[in-house]
Design a protein around this motif. Structure first.
Motif, PDB file in Angstrom:
ATOM      1  N   SER A   1      65.012 -14.530 -15.719  1.00 26.74           N
ATOM      2  CA  SER A   1      63.816 -14.588 -16.095  1.00 26.74           C
ATOM      3  C   SER A   1      62.019 -13.556 -15.753  1.00 26.74           C
ATOM      4  O   SER A   1      61.640 -13.048 -15.872  1.00 26.74           O
ATOM      5  N   ALA A   2      62.597 -14.218 -14.258  1.00 21.99           N
ATOM      6  CA  ALA A   2      61.466 -13.816 -13.760  1.00 21.99           C
ATOM      7  C   ALA A   2      61.786 -12.269 -12.913  1.00 21.99           C
ATOM      8  O   ALA A   2      60.527 -11.801 -12.945  1.00 21.99           O
ATOM      9  N   ALA A   3      62.922 -11.834 -13.064  1.00 23.69           N
ATOM     10  CA  ALA A   3      62.908 -10.773 -12.135  1.00 23.69           C
ATOM     11  C   ALA A   3      62.278  -9.989 -13.971  1.00 23.69           C
ATOM     12  O   ALA A   3      62.239  -8.973 -13.339  1.00 23.69           O
ATOM     13  N   THR A   4      62.729 -10.067 -15.066  1.00 22.46           N
ATOM     14  CA  THR A   4      62.658  -9.340 -15.683  1.00 22.46           C
ATOM     15  C   THR A   4      60.810  -9.539 -16.013  1.00 22.46           C
ATOM     16  O   THR A   4      60.825  -8.252 -16.490  1.00 22.46           O
ATOM     17  N   GLY A   5      60.414 -10.243 -15.512  1.00 24.06           N
ATOM     18  CA  GLY A   5      58.775 -10.428 -15.947  1.00 24.06           C
ATOM     19  C   GLY A   5      57.836  -9.787 -15.079  1.00 24.06           C
ATOM     20  O   GLY A   5      57.603  -9.179 -15.281  1.00 24.06           O
ATOM     21  N   LEU A   6      58.378  -9.964 -13.396  1.00 25.67           N
ATOM     22  CA  LEU A   6      58.347  -9.071 -12.714  1.00 25.67           C
ATOM     23  C   LEU A   6      58.393  -8.220 -12.834  1.00 25.67           C
ATOM     24  O   LEU A   6      57.394  -7.056 -12.650  1.00 25.67           O
ATOM     25  N   ALA A   7      58.998  -6.945 -13.900  1.00 21.37           N
ATOM     26  CA  ALA A   7      60.012  -6.351 -13.721  1.00 21.37           C
ATOM     27  C   ALA A   7      58.786  -5.282 -14.720  1.00 21.37           C
ATOM     28  O   ALA A   7      58.045  -4.054 -14.393  1.00 21.37           O
ATOM     29  N   TRP A   8      58.018  -5.945 -16.052  1.00 22.29           N
ATOM     30  CA  TRP A   8      57.765  -5.646 -16.878  1.00 22.29           C
ATOM     31  C   TRP A   8      56.219  -5.826 -15.495  1.00 22.29           C
ATOM     32  O   TRP A   8      55.033  -5.454 -16.819  1.00 22.29           O
ATOM     33  N   ILE A   9      55.652  -6.771 -15.199  1.00 23.99           N
ATOM     34  CA  ILE A   9      54.660  -6.938 -14.470  1.00 23.99           C
ATOM     35  C   ILE A   9      54.419  -5.279 -13.964  1.00 23.99           C
ATOM     36  O   ILE A   9      53.010  -4.318 -14.065  1.00 23.99           O
ATOM     37  N   VAL A  10      55.144  -4.792 -13.034  1.00 28.55           N
ATOM     38  CA  VAL A  10      55.448  -3.919 -11.703  1.00 28.55           C
ATOM     39  C   VAL A  10      55.427  -2.657 -12.416  1.00 28.55           C
ATOM     40  O   VAL A  10      55.160  -1.350 -12.625  1.00 28.55           O
TER      41      VAL A  10
ATOM     42  N   LEU B   1      45.157 -10.911 -20.086  1.00 30.89           N
ATOM     43  CA  LEU B   1      46.788 -11.084 -20.906  1.00 30.89           C
ATOM     44  C   LEU B   1      47.697 -10.522 -19.557  1.00 30.89           C
ATOM     45  O   LEU B   1      48.278 -11.127 -19.451  1.00 30.89           O
ATOM     46  N   SER B   2      46.965  -9.861 -18.054  1.00 26.39           N
ATOM     47  CA  SER B   2      47.555 -10.022 -17.093  1.00 26.39           C
ATOM     48  C   SER B   2      47.773 -11.021 -16.215  1.00 26.39           C
ATOM     49  O   SER B   2      49.137 -11.467 -15.761  1.00 26.39           O
ATOM     50  N   LEU B   3      46.938 -11.697 -16.271  1.00 30.52           N
ATOM     51  CA  LEU B   3      46.485 -13.848 -15.734  1.00 30.52           C
ATOM     52  C   LEU B   3      48.124 -13.769 -16.105  1.00 30.52           C
ATOM     53  O   LEU B   3      49.020 -14.448 -15.558  1.00 30.52           O
ATOM     54  N   GLY B   4      48.542 -14.352 -17.896  1.00 27.83           N
ATOM     55  CA  GLY B   4      49.652 -14.567 -18.181  1.00 27.83           C
ATOM     56  C   GLY B   4      50.795 -14.170 -18.076  1.00 27.83           C
ATOM     57  O   GLY B   4      51.848 -14.975 -17.411  1.00 27.83           O
ATOM     58  N   ALA B   5      50.915 -12.693 -18.231  1.00 29.80           N
ATOM     59  CA  ALA B   5      52.680 -12.297 -17.910  1.00 29.80           C
ATOM     60  C   ALA B   5      52.699 -12.746 -16.486  1.00 29.80           C
ATOM     61  O   ALA B   5      54.087 -12.635 -15.876  1.00 29.80           O
ATOM     62  N   LEU B   6      51.615 -12.753 -14.928  1.00 29.08           N
ATOM     63  CA  LEU B   6      51.609 -12.855 -14.111  1.00 29.08           C
ATOM     64  C   LEU B   6      52.815 -14.165 -14.084  1.00 29.08           C
ATOM     65  O   LEU B   6      53.156 -14.412 -12.648  1.00 29.08           O
TER      66      LEU B   6
ATOM     67  N   VAL C   1      54.670 -16.300 -15.842  1.00 29.07           N
ATOM     68  CA  VAL C   1      55.702 -16.247 -15.688  1.00 29.07           C
ATOM     69  C   VAL C   1      57.176 -16.084 -14.462  1.00 29.07           C
ATOM     70  O   VAL C   1      57.797 -17.071 -14.452  1.00 29.07           O
ATOM     71  N   PRO C   2      56.954 -15.104 -13.374  1.00 28.00           N
ATOM     72  CA  PRO C   2      57.377 -14.787 -12.591  1.00 28.00           C
ATOM     73  C   PRO C   2      58.063 -15.784 -11.361  1.00 28.00           C
ATOM     74  O   PRO C   2      58.766 -16.523 -10.943  1.00 28.00           O
ATOM     75  N   LEU C   3      56.329 -16.850 -11.356  1.00 31.56           N
ATOM     76  CA  LEU C   3      56.324 -17.224 -10.520  1.00 31.56           C
ATOM     77  C   LEU C   3      56.757 -19.513 -11.489  1.00 31.56           C
ATOM     78  O   LEU C   3      57.077 -19.831  -9.936  1.00 31.56           O
ATOM     79  N   THR C   4      56.736 -19.533 -12.633  1.00 30.93           N
ATOM     80  CA  THR C   4      56.839 -20.937 -13.002  1.00 30.93           C
ATOM     81  C   THR C   4      58.433 -20.596 -14.106  1.00 30.93           C
ATOM     82  O   THR C   4      58.891 -21.871 -13.673  1.00 30.93           O
ATOM     83  N   ALA C   5      59.159 -19.385 -14.343  1.00 31.02           N
ATOM     84  CA  ALA C   5      60.347 -19.631 -14.748  1.00 31.02           C
ATOM     85  C   ALA C   5      61.267 -19.777 -14.154  1.00 31.02           C
ATOM     86  O   ALA C   5      61.697 -21.156 -14.430  1.00 31.02           O
ATOM     87  N   PRO C   6      61.681 -19.763 -12.562  1.00 31.86           N
ATOM     88  CA  PRO C   6      62.620 -20.733 -12.019  1.00 31.86           C
ATOM     89  C   PRO C   6      62.173 -21.680 -11.635  1.00 31.86           C
ATOM     90  O   PRO C   6      63.421 -22.532 -11.343  1.00 31.86           O
ATOM     91  N   VAL C   7      61.226 -22.353 -11.648  1.00 30.48           N
ATOM     92  CA  VAL C   7      61.004 -24.068 -11.406  1.00 30.48           C
ATOM     93  C   VAL C   7      61.966 -24.285 -13.077  1.00 30.48           C
ATOM     94  O   VAL C   7      62.111 -25.392 -12.964  1.00 30.48           O
ATOM     95  N   TRP C   8      61.075 -24.356 -14.167  1.00 35.41           N
ATOM     96  CA  TRP C   8      61.661 -24.827 -15.281  1.00 35.41           C
ATOM     97  C   TRP C   8      62.907 -24.342 -15.535  1.00 35.41           C
ATOM     98  O   TRP C   8      63.697 -25.039 -15.469  1.00 35.41           O
ATOM     99  N   GLY C   9      63.368 -23.791 -14.883  1.00 31.75           N
ATOM    100  CA  GLY C   9      64.677 -23.339 -15.578  1.00 31.75           C
ATOM    101  C   GLY C   9      65.772 -24.302 -14.274  1.00 31.75           C
ATOM    102  O   GLY C   9      66.866 -25.394 -15.014  1.00 31.75           O
ATOM    103  N   ALA C  10      65.002 -24.263 -12.564  1.00 32.43           N
ATOM    104  CA  ALA C  10      65.954 -25.190 -11.858  1.00 32.43           C
ATOM    105  C   ALA C  10      65.574 -27.209 -12.560  1.00 32.43           C
ATOM    106  O   ALA C  10      66.449 -27.804 -12.416  1.00 32.43           O
TER     107      ALA C  10
END
Length: 389
Positions: A340-349, A47-52, A54-63
């Motif tokens: 999205s990346a910031a939110t995802g990182l917050a819910w990981i940390v 589960l954690s690897l999937g969540a991790l 999101v912050p790595l890829t969401a900005p790439v997809w947004g751009a």
């Protein structure tokens, strides 16, 4: 108008299919994985690897949505989510049949979940980018309530599906249903066919401020909120002197009440007409009050009431924050991806930090977590002051 309503229905259905799948996956993956021989640590790591991702890829997809169009990226995201759930279902079925096990099973499950985090993370930035391009700045908060509403309704529907279907067809069956629904959202109801959206027409002063500062402050605030939500089962068990099974039932009920409160906040944000910065500030203050109440609440009922207040504030905050970031953005997809990346990182940390610090400081950590909201509240207050001039 008809086309816009149709577009919104497709965006909502696609986003709901993703949260629908996660609501089904959470109660299924861990017990089935343990039953076929994985350890608790490995099941949690899947589960954690999937969540991790999101912050790595969401900005790439947004751009990328800004370059090739939000419609195409949205379809990629929803399709990736459906494929991930299908792979997880097939792998768990194969494990129960004895065809795959041990390290191979763990690596395959991790890869399937990383596919979700890495590809499905495209859907939200693309949806926000499309909404920003096709809606008026004056109604941006109302329009940005769609993603939060879709995710919340999807979560409720997922829980409603899992409860009756698991006893009838087994624990893996809901995952196959989720994969089929996600596929239908892509194949039978394609999203709007727009080229890359142009920047929104907004007053020049709103374009001068880069969204990165607001996004950073929002990440701090979301981390504090995630810390508070992660502590709910611990607080319920301690304050009610509950057994493990009683804690699970109380936590499930509290989660349902909190989800309904979140949906209520989202709908109020959509209809209040206060402007995104004002609504976001109100949501931040309500959520902060809920966090402080959670630190002092007596008993199970008081704890549930406090977390519901926190969740109502989060519901107010979510669409109004997306709207505020959108109004300040030059590139809609990129800004949505950063948020999205910031939110995802917050819910990981946040959950890990909250549980760790609670072991040292107890419930006293919650007022400190509430202090993480202060920079965000100050940033919003500054924007309200600028807009009032």
């Amino acid at each position: 108008m008809r086309r816009l309503c149709s577009d919104r229905m497709v965006l909502g259905a696609g986003l709901a299919s993703l949260s629908f799948g996660n609501a089904v996956l959470l109660p299924v993956l861990v017990p089935v994985a343990l039953d076929v021989g994985l350890t608790e640590a490995k099941a949690g790591l899947v589960l954690s690897l999937g969540a991790l991702m999101v912050p790595l890829t969401a900005p790439v997809w947004g751009a990328r949505a800004d370059r090739i169009g939000a419609a195409r990226v949205f379809r990629i995201g929803v399709a990736g989510g459906a494929l991930s759930f299908l792979l997880l279902a097939l792998l768990l079925w194969a494990a129960q049949a004895g065809h795959v096990m041990g390290v191979a099973l763990f690596l395959a499950l991790a890869a399937a979940r990383m596919l979700y985090g890495g590809v499905a993370s495209a859907a939200l930035p693309a949806a926000v980018s499309h909404l920003a391009a096709d809606t008026d700045p004056a109604t941006r908060t109302r329009d940005m309530s769609l993603p939060g509403t879709a995710f919340t309704l999807g979560s409720l529907a997922g829980a409603a599906l899992a409860l009756p279907l698991i006893p009838l067809a087994g624990p893996i069956a809901p995952l196959f249903v989720v994969a089929a629904l996600g596929g239908l959202c892509v194949l039978l109801a394609p999203p709007p066919r727009h080229a890359a959206p142009p920047p929104p027409t907004v007053p020049a002063r709103t374009l001068r401020a880069a969204p990165s500062g607001l996004v950073i402050c929002a990440a701090l605030a979301m981390t504090g909120l995630a810390m508070a939500h992660a502590l709910l089962p611990v607080l319920l068990q301690a304050r009610g002197a509950l057994s493990v099974s009683e804690t699970v039932r109380s936590g499930a009920f509290a989660g349902l009440v909190a989800t309904i409160a979140t949906l209520g906040g989202i709908r109020l944000a959509a209809r209040a007409g206060l402007g995104p910065a004002t609504t976001a500030l109100a949501g931040t203050l309500v959520a902060g009050a809920g966090m402080l109440a959670l630190a002092l609440a007596p008993g199970v009922a008081g704890t549930i009431a406090a977390v519901s207040t926190l969740s109502f504030g989060l519901g107010l905050l979510t669409p109004s924050l997306q709207a505020q970031v959108s109004l300040e953005a030059r590139a809609q997809g990129q800004a949505a991806g950063q948020l999205s990346a910031a939110t995802g990182l917050a819910w990981i940390v946040g959950p890990a930090a909250g549980l760790t610090l609670h072991g040292v400081f107890g419930a006293a950590i919650l007022p400190a977590a509430a202090a993480l909201l202060l920079p965000f509240a100050a940033a919003l207050a500054g924007r309200i002051a600028v807009q009032a001039r």
